[in-house]
Design a protein around this motif. Structure first.
Motif, PDB file in Angstrom:
ATOM      1  N   LYS A 264      -6.195  -1.179  -4.744  1.00  0.00           N
ATOM      2  CA  LYS A 264      -7.248  -1.275  -3.716  1.00  0.00           C
ATOM      3  C   LYS A 264      -6.717  -0.791  -2.374  1.00  0.00           C
ATOM      4  O   LYS A 264      -7.397  -0.037  -1.657  1.00  0.00           O
ATOM      5  N   GLN A 265      -5.507  -1.234  -2.040  1.00  0.00           N
ATOM      6  CA  GLN A 265      -4.902  -0.807  -0.770  1.00  0.00           C
ATOM      7  C   GLN A 265      -4.622   0.688  -0.780  1.00  0.00           C
ATOM      8  O   GLN A 265      -4.912   1.401   0.185  1.00  0.00           O
ATOM      9  N   ALA A 266      -4.043   1.176  -1.882  1.00  0.00           N
ATOM     10  CA  ALA A 266      -3.681   2.592  -1.958  1.00  0.00           C
ATOM     11  C   ALA A 266      -4.917   3.478  -1.904  1.00  0.00           C
ATOM     12  O   ALA A 266      -4.937   4.505  -1.195  1.00  0.00           O
ATOM     13  N   LEU A 267      -5.973   3.107  -2.628  1.00  0.00           N
ATOM     14  CA  LEU A 267      -7.184   3.933  -2.637  1.00  0.00           C
ATOM     15  C   LEU A 267      -7.895   3.906  -1.292  1.00  0.00           C
ATOM     16  O   LEU A 267      -8.540   4.893  -0.908  1.00  0.00           O
ATOM     17  N   THR A 268      -7.772   2.816  -0.566  1.00  0.00           N
ATOM     18  CA  THR A 268      -8.336   2.764   0.788  1.00  0.00           C
ATOM     19  C   THR A 268      -7.684   3.819   1.673  1.00  0.00           C
ATOM     20  O   THR A 268      -8.364   4.558   2.403  1.00  0.00           O
ATOM     21  N   VAL A 269      -6.357   3.924   1.586  1.00  0.00           N
ATOM     22  CA  VAL A 269      -5.636   4.932   2.360  1.00  0.00           C
ATOM     23  C   VAL A 269      -5.985   6.336   1.863  1.00  0.00           C
ATOM     24  O   VAL A 269      -6.229   7.253   2.660  1.00  0.00           O
ATOM     25  N   LEU A 270      -6.019   6.523   0.562  1.00  0.00           N
ATOM     26  CA  LEU A 270      -6.324   7.838  -0.004  1.00  0.00           C
ATOM     27  C   LEU A 270      -7.710   8.319   0.400  1.00  0.00           C
ATOM     28  O   LEU A 270      -7.908   9.504   0.693  1.00  0.00           O
ATOM     29  N   ASN A 271      -8.679   7.415   0.417  1.00  0.00           N
ATOM     30  CA  ASN A 271     -10.033   7.789   0.841  1.00  0.00           C
ATOM     31  C   ASN A 271     -10.057   8.237   2.293  1.00  0.00           C
ATOM     32  O   ASN A 271     -10.693   9.248   2.636  1.00  0.00           O
ATOM     33  N   ARG A 272      -9.372   7.477   3.138  1.00  0.00           N
ATOM     34  CA  ARG A 272      -9.357   7.842   4.566  1.00  0.00           C
ATOM     35  C   ARG A 272      -8.693   9.205   4.768  1.00  0.00           C
ATOM     36  O   ARG A 272      -9.225  10.065   5.483  1.00  0.00           O
ATOM     37  N   VAL A 273      -7.561   9.408   4.115  1.00  0.00           N
ATOM     38  CA  VAL A 273      -6.826  10.668   4.269  1.00  0.00           C
ATOM     39  C   VAL A 273      -7.618  11.837   3.673  1.00  0.00           C
ATOM     40  O   VAL A 273      -7.668  12.926   4.243  1.00  0.00           O
ATOM     41  N   ALA A 274      -8.274  11.610   2.538  1.00  0.00           N
ATOM     42  CA  ALA A 274      -9.062  12.674   1.906  1.00  0.00           C
ATOM     43  C   ALA A 274     -10.201  13.118   2.824  1.00  0.00           C
ATOM     44  O   ALA A 274     -10.505  14.319   2.916  1.00  0.00           O
ATOM     45  N   LYS A 275     -10.826  12.167   3.499  1.00  0.00           N
ATOM     46  CA  LYS A 275     -11.925  12.513   4.409  1.00  0.00           C
ATOM     47  C   LYS A 275     -11.414  13.249   5.641  1.00  0.00           C
ATOM     48  O   LYS A 275     -12.118  14.074   6.222  1.00  0.00           O
ATOM     49  N   GLU A 276     -10.176  12.964   6.035  1.00  0.00           N
ATOM     50  CA  GLU A 276      -9.577  13.700   7.145  1.00  0.00           C
ATOM     51  C   GLU A 276      -9.247  15.131   6.738  1.00  0.00           C
ATOM     52  O   GLU A 276      -9.444  16.079   7.499  1.00  0.00           O
ATOM     53  N   MET A 277      -8.735  15.295   5.519  1.00  0.00           N
ATOM     54  CA  MET A 277      -8.275  16.614   5.063  1.00  0.00           C
ATOM     55  C   MET A 277      -9.427  17.502   4.612  1.00  0.00           C
ATOM     56  O   MET A 277      -9.379  18.731   4.801  1.00  0.00           O
ATOM     57  N   VAL A 278     -10.449  16.918   3.982  1.00  0.00           N
ATOM     58  CA  VAL A 278     -11.629  17.687   3.546  1.00  0.00           C
ATOM     59  C   VAL A 278     -12.878  16.905   3.942  1.00  0.00           C
ATOM     60  O   VAL A 278     -13.464  16.196   3.135  1.00  0.00           O
ATOM     61  N   PRO A 279     -13.262  16.994   5.202  1.00  0.00           N
ATOM     62  CA  PRO A 279     -14.351  16.156   5.732  1.00  0.00           C
ATOM     63  C   PRO A 279     -15.655  16.257   4.939  1.00  0.00           C
ATOM     64  O   PRO A 279     -16.381  15.275   4.804  1.00  0.00           O
TER      65      PRO A 279
ATOM     66  N   SER B  91       0.847  -1.184   0.000  1.00  0.00           N
ATOM     67  CA  SER B  91       0.000   0.000   0.000  1.00  0.00           C
ATOM     68  C   SER B  91       0.888   1.241   0.000  1.00  0.00           C
ATOM     69  O   SER B  91       2.083   1.160  -0.302  1.00  0.00           O
ATOM     70  N   ILE B  92       0.319   2.394   0.317  1.00  0.00           N
ATOM     71  CA  ILE B  92       1.099   3.621   0.464  1.00  0.00           C
ATOM     72  C   ILE B  92       0.933   4.115   1.889  1.00  0.00           C
ATOM     73  O   ILE B  92      -0.041   3.802   2.565  1.00  0.00           O
ATOM     74  N   ASP B  93       1.914   4.889   2.349  1.00  0.00           N
ATOM     75  CA  ASP B  93       1.826   5.408   3.719  1.00  0.00           C
ATOM     76  C   ASP B  93       0.997   6.696   3.745  1.00  0.00           C
ATOM     77  O   ASP B  93       0.689   7.291   2.712  1.00  0.00           O
ATOM     78  N   ASP B  94       0.643   7.128   4.946  1.00  0.00           N
ATOM     79  CA  ASP B  94      -0.203   8.313   5.090  1.00  0.00           C
ATOM     80  C   ASP B  94       0.480   9.566   4.566  1.00  0.00           C
ATOM     81  O   ASP B  94      -0.179  10.463   4.007  1.00  0.00           O
ATOM     82  N   GLU B  95       1.785   9.657   4.716  1.00  0.00           N
ATOM     83  CA  GLU B  95       2.500  10.847   4.244  1.00  0.00           C
ATOM     84  C   GLU B  95       2.384  10.984   2.728  1.00  0.00           C
ATOM     85  O   GLU B  95       2.111  12.071   2.203  1.00  0.00           O
ATOM     86  N   THR B  96       2.563   9.875   2.028  1.00  0.00           N
ATOM     87  CA  THR B  96       2.425   9.908   0.567  1.00  0.00           C
ATOM     88  C   THR B  96       0.994  10.234   0.179  1.00  0.00           C
ATOM     89  O   THR B  96       0.741  11.025  -0.742  1.00  0.00           O
ATOM     90  N   ALA B  97       0.042   9.634   0.895  1.00  0.00           N
ATOM     91  CA  ALA B  97      -1.370   9.907   0.598  1.00  0.00           C
ATOM     92  C   ALA B  97      -1.701  11.377   0.802  1.00  0.00           C
ATOM     93  O   ALA B  97      -2.400  11.985  -0.030  1.00  0.00           O
ATOM     94  N   ARG B  98      -1.211  11.980   1.893  1.00  0.00           N
ATOM     95  CA  ARG B  98      -1.477  13.403   2.133  1.00  0.00           C
ATOM     96  C   ARG B  98      -0.852  14.270   1.048  1.00  0.00           C
ATOM     97  O   ARG B  98      -1.451  15.267   0.604  1.00  0.00           O
ATOM     98  N   HIS B  99       0.342  13.893   0.624  1.00  0.00           N
ATOM     99  CA  HIS B  99       1.026  14.636  -0.445  1.00  0.00           C
ATOM    100  C   HIS B  99       0.193  14.599  -1.737  1.00  0.00           C
ATOM    101  O   HIS B  99      -0.009  15.626  -2.394  1.00  0.00           O
ATOM    102  N   ILE B 100      -0.335  13.427  -2.061  1.00  0.00           N
ATOM    103  CA  ILE B 100      -1.146  13.288  -3.281  1.00  0.00           C
ATOM    104  C   ILE B 100      -2.438  14.078  -3.166  1.00  0.00           C
ATOM    105  O   ILE B 100      -2.805  14.840  -4.081  1.00  0.00           O
ATOM    106  N   ILE B 101      -3.142  13.924  -2.054  1.00  0.00           N
ATOM    107  CA  ILE B 101      -4.426  14.621  -1.886  1.00  0.00           C
ATOM    108  C   ILE B 101      -4.221  16.137  -1.877  1.00  0.00           C
ATOM    109  O   ILE B 101      -4.986  16.879  -2.521  1.00  0.00           O
TER     110      ILE B 101
END
Length: 585
Positions: free
Chosen positions: A332-347, A193-203
């Motif tokens: 699937k793993q990466a998008l799961t993390v991206l979804n969680r991080v996106a909801k945290e950043m823009v609820p 998967s990807i880590d939260d830092e990478t996910a936040r950078h992408i979002i």
């Protein structure tokens, strides 16, 4: 305790949950066929190995499991090669088990040995396109090899593998403890998967972008990640364009789905990609036709557009375009993390009503541009009318297979797909002859779903013997043969650029010629209807689906080219500086 390899192989496959094996007999594999006689596994018999390979391909795509293909040596293996290569270029997991010459006769040129450059070297034929090719040298090595074969086929970027087994080894005994120990090995690997830092950078990059866009390929379906993708699209309200293989990843009636890019993409879709400041690419190779031969004038323009790319295969990251953010991960793993991080950043998510209205207007305009063809009562039929009426008749969750030519290109551009994974098309290898047998594999994998194969007369004519399997097994697929009495797409190219159709149209005594495919079907014991007028087609299709039987509909079609707004460099090769595409015949 000892047992025959052939018996232990079947037990191993049963324990893995294998339900079907596709293939054709030969003197090298009948020990395995005999062991299958009392097995829970169903052997699906065919009349040509290419049919079995395409069936196994379709089965794996629809069932989302690794398929198993059983082949004879030599000509059996080479007959199947085209279908296995097609699966390879579309990243479809498949284990090919092939008989080989007896190990004690290597180099003596026993019956059907391939050995011009090395003794018993048939397995090398598959090396350019399978993930790995094994030749089993001893019976005690077989358990370990077959376990490795499945694991490799399923892991990373999936694909076919070959296990070539000398026929005498199938009939040798092995200590069953060598198979028993395999039960302790995991049958599924944890995926990266990807880590939260990478996910936040992408979002954050997508949030800061002015015109971001998702570009998705068939990797979404391979990762079973369509649900996660749609959740991210809905939350961020970013539009989605797709490759041919990515069609259906987000439903074609979703308000943010743009459509297919490239040569057969429309100007609106290609312009949206070209004008994006950031493109987030997920599970795509940026293939030539999807990318207008990578020429920046038409579809993608990197730079100034910047690219974020995630793929399970590191070799795809930056293969054709420079990447600003790249990550190797299961989607699937990466998008799961991206979804969680996106909801945290823009609820509360984002809104993009203006773009959704622009997409609505585009769809209405495109639909209107096709109305004259859809409503045309001429016969032979307009291809647009055929597609329109097929879509009207089919349930939303029906499976469609295509071949190559108008059916593939027209479906990619004009035919709505509503559920991910329900459109199967030969992408990387673009194999003529794929669609008709692949549909059989799909129906075996999904017996409760409607399965329709849209194929040309050229493609259906490749392997009509598939109808024997359909009749014997009572596999209720409906084949719509879009019959233009030609290898139509190539004929249109040849006529446009060279002024001739030599070798591309079917004629007899100077007149257009085609076999009567409905009569051919009846000869095989399959229902068939030959359409004689446009108004007959839709009722015939409804009848075919309701029959719940294998059914062939032969419908004559005009050979009008699919509209093209993108570019393909083959046009420049044919006619430099002339801007020539296809013509009608």
């Amino acid at each position: 305790m000892n047992d025959l390899i052939s018996h232990q192989l079947v037990k191993y496959l049963e324990n893995r949950g294998v339900e079907h094996i596709f293939g054709l007999c030969g003197h090298t594999n009948i020990a395995v066929l005999t062991a299958l006689e009392c097995s829970s596994i169903k052997f699906v018999n065919v009349r040509h190995e290419q049919i079995s390979a395409h069936m196994a391909d379709g089965y794996a795509r629809a069932k989302k499991e690794t398929s198993v293909l059983l082949s004879h040596l030599g000509p059996g293996l080479t007959n199947a090669a085209t279908g296995v290569a097609n699966a390879a270029l579309d990243s479809i997991p498949m284990v090919v088990i092939a008989g080989d010459v007896p190990s004690h006769y290597y180099g003596k040129h026993p019956h059907q040995e391939v050995n011009l450059h090395a003794d018993a070297s048939q397995y090398e034929i598959y090396r350019p396109f399978v993930k790995r090719a094994w030749r089993v040298e001893r019976p005690d090595l077989f358990p370990e090899i077959i376990e490795k074969a499945f694991q490799l086929a399923e892991s990373g970027n999936p694909g076919p593998v070959l296990v070539s087994v000398p026929m005498d080894i199938f009939s040798k005994e092995v200590d069953v403890s060598l198979f028993e120990r395999l039960k302790h090995h995991t049958k599924s690997l944890q995926k990266p998967s990807i880590d939260d830092e990478t996910a936040r950078h992408i979002i954050q990059t997508l949030l800061d972008a002015k015109n971001p866009l998702f570009y998705v390929g068939g990797g979404i379906m391979l990762a079973d990640a369509a649900e996660e993708l749609r959740a991210l699209v809905d939350h961020l309200e970013i539009p989605v364009a797709h490759s041919l293989m990515g069609k259906g990843a987000v439903s074609d009636d979703h308000p943010l789905t743009l459509g297919m890019t490239g040569f057969w993409g429309t100007k609106f879709i290609n312009d949206q990609c070209k004008e994006a400041d950031y493109i987030f690419a997920l599970g795509t190779r940026f293939a030539e036709a999807d990318s207008s031969s990578w020429e920046s004038e038409y579809t993608f323009n990197f730079p100034p557009t910047k690219l974020i790319q995630i793929d399970i295969d590191p070799s795809e990251i930056g293969r054709n375009y420079p990447v600003e953010i790249g990550a190797v991960a299961d989607l699937k793993q990466a998008l799961t993390v991206l979804n969680r991080v996106a909801k945290e950043m823009v609820p509360n998510g984002l809104k993009n009503e203006a773009l959704k209205q622009e997409i609505v207007r585009y769809r209405q305009e495109f639909k209107q541009s096709n109305q004259q063809y859809i409503q045309d009562n001429c016969y032979p039929m307009q291809p647009q009318r055929i597609l329109e009426e097929v879509r009207e008749v089919l349930p939303r969750d029906a499976y469609i297979t295509t071949d190559v030519g108008w059916n593939k290109n027209g479906v990619g551009q004009q035919f709505p797909i509503y559920e991910a994974g329900t459109i199967l098309t030969p992408g990387g290898y673009a194999t003529m002859g794929f669609g008709a047998p692949a549909a059989l594999g799909v129906k075996i994998a999904q017996p409760d779903r409607v399965v329709v194969s849209l194929v040309g007369d050229g493609g259906f004519g490749q392997n009509p013997a598939l109808l024997a399997t359909a009749a014997e097994e009572n596999i209720p697929v409906v084949w719509v043969v879009m019959n233009n009495y030609a290898f139509g797409t190539i004929a249109g190219l040849q006529k446009a650029h060279y002024g001739t159709t030599l070798g591309t149209v079917f004629q007899r005594n100077g007149e257009a010629y085609s076999p009567d495919f409905a009569s051919v079907a009846k000869a095989y014991g399959v229902e068939g209807i030959k359409i004689e007028a446009a108004e007959e087609f839709k009722p015939a299709l409804e009848k075919a689906i309701a029959s719940n039987k294998p059914f062939v509909i032969d419908v004559a079609m005009l050979n009008n080219p699919v509209p093209t707004a993108g570019h393909w460099n083959i046009m420049d090769i044919y006619s430099p500086d002339k801007k020539v595409h296809h013509v009608s015949l």
